[in-house]
Enzyme design. Structure first.
Site, PDB file in Angstrom:
ATOM      1  N   GLU A 237       0.838  -1.180  -0.162  1.00  0.00           N
ATOM      2  CA  GLU A 237       0.056  -0.080  -0.051  1.00  0.00           C
ATOM      3  C   GLU A 237       0.898   1.268   0.100  1.00  0.00           C
ATOM      4  O   GLU A 237       1.784   1.222   0.673  1.00  0.00           O
ATOM      5  CB  GLU A 237      -1.057   0.067   1.340  1.00  0.00           C
ATOM      6  CG  GLU A 237      -1.778  -1.269   1.331  1.00  0.00           C
ATOM      7  CD  GLU A 237      -2.135  -1.340   2.945  1.00  0.00           C
ATOM      8  OE1 GLU A 237      -3.308  -0.665   3.300  1.00  0.00           O
ATOM      9  OE2 GLU A 237      -1.417  -1.864   3.474  1.00  0.00           O
ATOM     10  N   ASP A 270      -1.567  -1.873  -4.003  1.00  0.00           N
ATOM     11  CA  ASP A 270      -2.850  -1.798  -3.611  1.00  0.00           C
ATOM     12  C   ASP A 270      -3.331  -0.521  -3.035  1.00  0.00           C
ATOM     13  O   ASP A 270      -3.047   0.065  -1.984  1.00  0.00           O
ATOM     14  CB  ASP A 270      -2.836  -2.989  -2.316  1.00  0.00           C
ATOM     15  CG  ASP A 270      -4.349  -2.936  -1.501  1.00  0.00           C
ATOM     16  OD1 ASP A 270      -5.132  -2.255  -1.999  1.00  0.00           O
ATOM     17  OD2 ASP A 270      -4.288  -3.813  -0.597  1.00  0.00           O
TER      18      ASP A 270
END
Length: 469
Positions: A237, A270
């Site tokens: 992320e 992500d």
């Protein structure tokens, strides 16, 4: 074991005097008692305790409870309702679409699906142009990891400690912030590297700065030692959300990409919580001012795309998609390419474009951050303020020098904020204090931001006095 204590059923503290006893009050209290009894008897508990409120409706930046209280939602639902609750354009789209074309056999295509794929590709740099529409973040990460394994012919996956990629098999195996204990072996080949946390650095340069480059070099030395020679992908992320709102340092993502490509790995980003203007740019990988954009090999987006409805996407290059197809890529699910939620996704893009939401979020994000820094000046328990745009975090500590965690304080602030009319979310991780994840809707007004900051200020003050004296 009750879901909530009986004391939680009483109306929350407010500035208004309590209403006189009435038949209506008795009915509401009785209904609430029945509700929580049914919840206690029939619901599987799937995480922390349920919020002790019965939510009856939601609109804009607020949810309304059964006792008529309006609660400012600083989490955008589950960080998903980026246009606020019950946005008129979303409501209209759902009403129209459900009456014409809702769900199809997964091999059938509809105009909303193809339109959304084309438009998503149009928001992204080359070579990202091939789109798979799914439902949740976990499902999109599952598909991305499956694709990377098939395309590379390998199986090992690297991810960050503190990561959260979902609760399905491969996604959960790449998740390290929670949920690993008690479930037996994960998928073989999952490797973890440390989080580059500037507030709690593992490595320092001689002048005392965060030495994330040395940390990353050592991390991949360990990856190479542990690998069986089958490194397929790294999934990260850009801002670790459940990991404590930890933003990857400038330059880190580019260096990570290089580490991956040197080893023949694919880089999966992500962006479940950071895509579609949440950070002040359409995608977090576009970087901050002066930072090199880092285009992933595979991008996953989810929460923000459906604005509260279950919609996710995997986006990759034509080259990777072709290789996956040649090797028989299979991800045939019940709700792949569903027209109803695809129509919603198109409406989300309409609103973001029409309202120039990236620019709006940059302005609002600056206002939110300034307010949080002001709170830090007045509350010694705020050790750090971090994040980007309208995804901000504050880490609570008992002492700024030692950075001792303040989990109990974070839990108490959460409860006091809710009493005052503000819904906050605190994530508590090993070795860190209570970290508040602050993610209001992108449609939030300046007045609502200021209200939230004021309520947080009051909740912090009351909790500090109660717990710390």
């Amino acid at each position: 074991m009750a879901v909530v204590p009986s004391s939680a059923l009483a109306p929350s503290t407010s500035a208004d005097p309590p209403a006189a006893p009435s038949t209506v009050t008795s009915t509401v209290t009785s209904d609430a008692a029945t509700f929580w009894a049914d919840a206690d008897r029939h619901l599987v508990r799937y995480g922390g305790p349920f919020t002790p409120e019965i939510v009856e409706s939601a609109a804009g930046s607020f949810v309304t409870t059964a006792d008529g209280r309006r609660v400012l939602d600083f989490t955008s639902g589950q960080m998903s309702a980026i246009l606020g609750h019950s946005h008129p354009a979303i409501v209209e789209t759902v009403r129209n679409q459900i009456g014409t074309l809702d769900h199809l056999f997964s091999g059938m295509l509809s105009r909303p699906v193809v339109d959304l794929a084309r438009r998503l590709a149009g928001t992204l740099p080359d070579p990202l142009e091939k789109v798979l529409l799914l439902t949740t973040g976990a499902e999109s990460n599952e598909a991305a990891i499956r694709m990377a394994k098939l395309v590379t012919g390998r199986h090992e996956v690297v991810s960050l400690a503190g990561s959260w990629h979902g609760m399905t098999h491969a996604a959960a195996a790449a998740t390290y912030s929670a949920g690993r204990r008690g479930y037996g072996p994960t998928a073989p080949g999952n490797l973890v590297i440390p989080v580059p946390n500037a507030y709690r650095p593992d490595h320092l340069t001689p002048d005392g700065a965060h030495d994330w480059r040395r940390q990353l070099d050592l991390a991949f030395d360990l990856v190479d030692v542990q690998s069986t020679g089958s490194l397929a992908a790294c999934i990260v992320e850009p801002i670790l959300s459940s990991g404590g709102i930890v933003e990857l340092p400038p330059g880190y993502l580019a260096a990570l990409r290089d580490k991956c490509h040197e080893r023949g790995m694919l880089l999966i980003l992500d962006e479940a919580q950071t895509a579609l203007c949440r950070t002040g740019s359409w995608y977090a990988f576009e970087g901050r001012d002066g930072e090199e954009p880092v285009v992933p090999d595979i991008l996953t987006i989810s929460k923000t795309l459906g604005a509260g409805l279950p919609l996710a996407a995997v986006i990759t290059s034509a080259e990777i998609e072709e290789r996956a197809h040649e090797r028989g890529f299979l991800f045939f699910t019940t709700h792949v390419s569903d027209p109803l939620v695809a129509a919603v996704g198109n409406t989300v893009l309409d609103v973001l474009e029409a309202e120039q939401m990236d620019a709006r979020v940059r302005v609002l994000g600056d206002r939110l951050r300034a307010g949080l820094l002001d709170l830090q000046d007045r509350h010694a328990t705020i050790g750090d303020v971090r994040g980007r745009g309208l995804l901000q975090g504050i880490e609570l500590v008992l002492d700024r020098e030692t950075k001792d965690g303040a989990d109990a304080l974070g839990a108490l602030v959460t409860r006091r904020a809710l009493d005052l009319g503000l819904h906050m979310n605190v994530v508590q991780l090993r070795g860190m204090g209570g970290v508040f994840r602050i993610a209001p809707p992108l449609t939030v007004s300046e007045e609502e931001l200021d209200l939230g900051l004021d309520l947080l200020d009051r909740a912090l003050g009351e909790a500090e006095r109660e717990l710390l004296g």
